[in-house]
Every structure is written in C-alpha cells, then in structure tokens.
Design an enzyme around this catalytic site. Structure first.
Site, mmCIF file in Angstrom:
data_model
loop_
_atom_site.group_PDB
_atom_site.id
_atom_site.type_symbol
_atom_site.label_atom_id
_atom_site.label_comp_id
_atom_site.label_asym_id
_atom_site.label_seq_id
_atom_site.Cartn_x
_atom_site.Cartn_y
_atom_site.Cartn_z
ATOM 1 N N GLY A 14 0.778 -1.225 0.000
ATOM 2 C CA GLY A 14 0.000 0.000 0.000
ATOM 3 C C GLY A 14 0.814 1.281 0.000
ATOM 4 O O GLY A 14 0.334 2.308 0.481
ATOM 5 N N ASN A 16 1.461 3.052 -2.647
ATOM 6 C CA ASN A 16 0.722 3.994 -3.503
ATOM 7 C C ASN A 16 -0.493 4.545 -2.776
ATOM 8 O O ASN A 16 -0.797 5.733 -2.898
ATOM 9 C CB ASN A 16 0.318 3.318 -4.818
ATOM 10 C CG ASN A 16 1.467 3.252 -5.801
ATOM 11 O OD1 ASN A 16 1.804 4.246 -6.438
ATOM 12 N ND2 ASN A 16 2.108 2.097 -5.892
ATOM 13 N N MET A 91 -4.276 -7.265 -6.591
ATOM 14 C CA MET A 91 -3.686 -8.374 -7.340
ATOM 15 C C MET A 91 -4.703 -9.395 -7.847
ATOM 16 O O MET A 91 -4.341 -10.534 -8.142
ATOM 17 C CB MET A 91 -2.620 -9.069 -6.483
ATOM 18 C CG MET A 91 -1.448 -8.178 -6.115
ATOM 19 S SD MET A 91 -0.657 -7.421 -7.564
ATOM 20 C CE MET A 91 0.190 -8.861 -8.230
ATOM 21 N N LEU A 93 -7.883 -10.231 -10.684
ATOM 22 C CA LEU A 93 -8.570 -9.779 -11.901
ATOM 23 C C LEU A 93 -9.995 -9.402 -11.531
ATOM 24 O O LEU A 93 -10.641 -10.101 -10.757
ATOM 25 C CB LEU A 93 -8.608 -10.905 -12.934
ATOM 26 C CG LEU A 93 -7.281 -11.298 -13.554
ATOM 27 C CD1 LEU A 93 -7.482 -12.455 -14.524
ATOM 28 C CD2 LEU A 93 -6.649 -10.098 -14.253
ATOM 29 N N HIS A 110 0.599 0.747 -13.454
ATOM 30 C CA HIS A 110 1.357 -0.430 -13.878
ATOM 31 C C HIS A 110 2.839 -0.047 -14.000
ATOM 32 O O HIS A 110 3.152 0.985 -14.602
ATOM 33 C CB HIS A 110 0.821 -0.924 -15.223
ATOM 34 C CG HIS A 110 1.469 -2.190 -15.671
ATOM 35 N ND1 HIS A 110 1.152 -3.418 -15.130
ATOM 36 C CD2 HIS A 110 2.442 -2.416 -16.578
ATOM 37 C CE1 HIS A 110 1.897 -4.352 -15.698
ATOM 38 N NE2 HIS A 110 2.696 -3.762 -16.583
HETATM 39 C C1 GRF Z 1 3.059 -1.064 -7.703
HETATM 40 O O1 GRF Z 1 4.336 -1.272 -8.214
HETATM 41 C C2 GRF Z 1 2.075 -0.946 -8.836
HETATM 42 O O2 GRF Z 1 2.632 -0.467 -10.012
HETATM 43 C C3 GRF Z 1 1.621 -2.361 -9.038
HETATM 44 O O3 GRF Z 1 1.602 -2.924 -7.754
HETATM 45 C C4 GRF Z 1 2.553 -2.270 -6.926
HETATM 46 C C5 GRF Z 1 1.850 -1.878 -5.664
HETATM 47 O O4 GRF Z 1 2.726 -1.433 -4.671
HETATM 48 N N1 GRF Z 1 0.329 -2.379 -9.694
HETATM 49 P P1 GRF Z 1 2.158 -0.820 -3.319
HETATM 50 O O5 GRF Z 1 1.259 -1.879 -2.661
HETATM 51 O O6 GRF Z 1 1.379 0.413 -3.665
HETATM 52 O O7 GRF Z 1 3.358 -0.528 -2.482
#
Ligand code: GRF
Length: 205
Positions: A14, A16, A91, A93, A110
């Site tokens: 998490g 992001n 993670m 679909l 992505h």
């Molecule tokens: C990120 O690298 C994003 O691009 C991919 O999953 C990862 C998530 O990382 N879709 P986080 O859980 O936000 O640290």
C-alpha cells in the site's frame, strides 16, 4: 470543486495508497472514502485505518465465485458513493460485471510503459528483455489485462548493470508522484475518454 470520492483497492503493502492519502485525501475536495482488499492482513488496510478511512475485506473464499465477490465489493463501493475506483496493487482480476458497473471509472497503475510488459512482474520482464528505458503507466481499466486506455506515462531509465532493487525504487518513486497527479486531473474533470474512440484519452489544460 465539489467532493470527489475515491475508493482504493489494494492487496499488499500500500505505498501507492499512502501517497494518495498523504497528498490527495482531504485536499481540494478529494476524499478517500474507503479502502478495500482481498487480503485480510494487507498492510494497506493498516494504512487506511491509521488515516481513519473505512476498510472492507472481500476474500475470494467467502464467496461462491469471483463474480459474487466482485458484486459484493461493487455494492460496497457504490454504498460509499465513489466517483472513482483506484487500483493500487490490487492483485485480483476484476470480473466483467464489475468493470461494466464502473465503466471508465476504474484506474490502475502499472510498473512499465504499456503496452510493453503487461501482466505480472513487469519490472522483471523489462530487465529480462534488456531494455534501457522502462517506466510507469496510469490507465483506465477495461476487461483485458492492462489493456485499457492510458492517461499518464513517465519513463524511468534502467540502471546500468540492471540492478533490480535500484530499478524498483526508482519506479516506485515515480509511481508515488504520477498516480496522485493523474487522479487529481480526473477529479478536476480534465480527463476525457473520446466518445467515438474509447482508446483515446484527451487531457484538458
Ligand atoms: C506497484 O508497483 C504498482 O505499479 C503495481 O503494484 C505495486 C503496488 O505497490 N500495480 P504498493 O502496494 O502500492 O506498495
């Protein structure tokens, strides 16, 4: 700007989500109104709780199938009044029914320059391919895997020698800037999917 409500879906660490909470939540009319996960122990849920954001968990095993899980999750997202669903390391679909309910209102980030290296381990794919430049893409989500129309992209050079940890760190740093920027543009109503060609996204200045 009137309230723009976001639900974030995350399965993992998490970081992001944290960037979104730190830079968007409660500012300029943007509110994170929920964080959902398929994983009961996800660190992302702790980050949400620390920010006093409502959480919900939808483990696949609690439902008859993926469509039933996604329907329950969609009901919850609608009950939160979300304008936008933000996938941040989610993670699983999403079923076609879910995408249909939130058409053009689901975004994903992505860790590659799509359409290069879609799917799992995009960073590993880029290293294996020996490219000198990879990057980050923010895109709308359609029924395919990482196939929806992109709205923001940034390049990241692959370090000489191809050190994976170094590249991962560089990509994550870019993600943490680019995703909030892209979400803010959507909240401000500056992002339009072309009605005649849904592959084309226009950004107003
Ligand atoms: C990120 O690298 C994003 O691009 C991919 O999953 C990862 C998530 O990382 N879709 P986080 O859980 O936000 O640290």
């Amino acid at each position: 700007m009137s309230d723009f409500r976001i639900v974030v879906l995350a399965s993992g660490g998490g970081t992001n989500l944290q960037a979104i909470l730190d830079t968007l939540h409660g500012r300029g009319g943007i509110e994170v109104v929920g964080v959902g996960s398929d994983k009961p122990g996800a660190r992302a849920l702790e980050r949400a709780a620390a920010a006093a954001v409502e959480t919900a968990v939808f483990p696949r095993t609690d439902y008859a199938d993926r469509a039933a899980r996604d329907a329950a999750m969609a009901d919850w997202i609608e009950s939160r009044g979300a304008d936008l669903v933000v996938l941040a390391g989610y993670m699983q679909l999403l079923s076609d029914g879910f995408i249909g309910r939130f058409r053009n209102r689901v975004v994903n980030i992505h860790p590659a320059l799509l359409p290069s290296f879609p799917g799992l381990d995009a960073i590993g794919q880029a290293l294996a391919a020996g490219v000198h430049v990879t990057g980050v893409t923010v895109h709308f989500v359609d029924e395919g895997v990482d196939t929806g129309p992109p709205l923001a992209r940034r390049q990241v050079p692959v370090p000489a020698g191809g050190d994976r940890e170094e590249l991962e760190a560089a990509i994550h740093a870019v993600e943490h800037e680019l995703y909030p920027q892209a979400i803010r543009m959507i909240a401000e109503g500056r992002v339009r999917i072309d009605a005649d060609d849904p592959r084309v996204v226009a950004i107003d200045d």
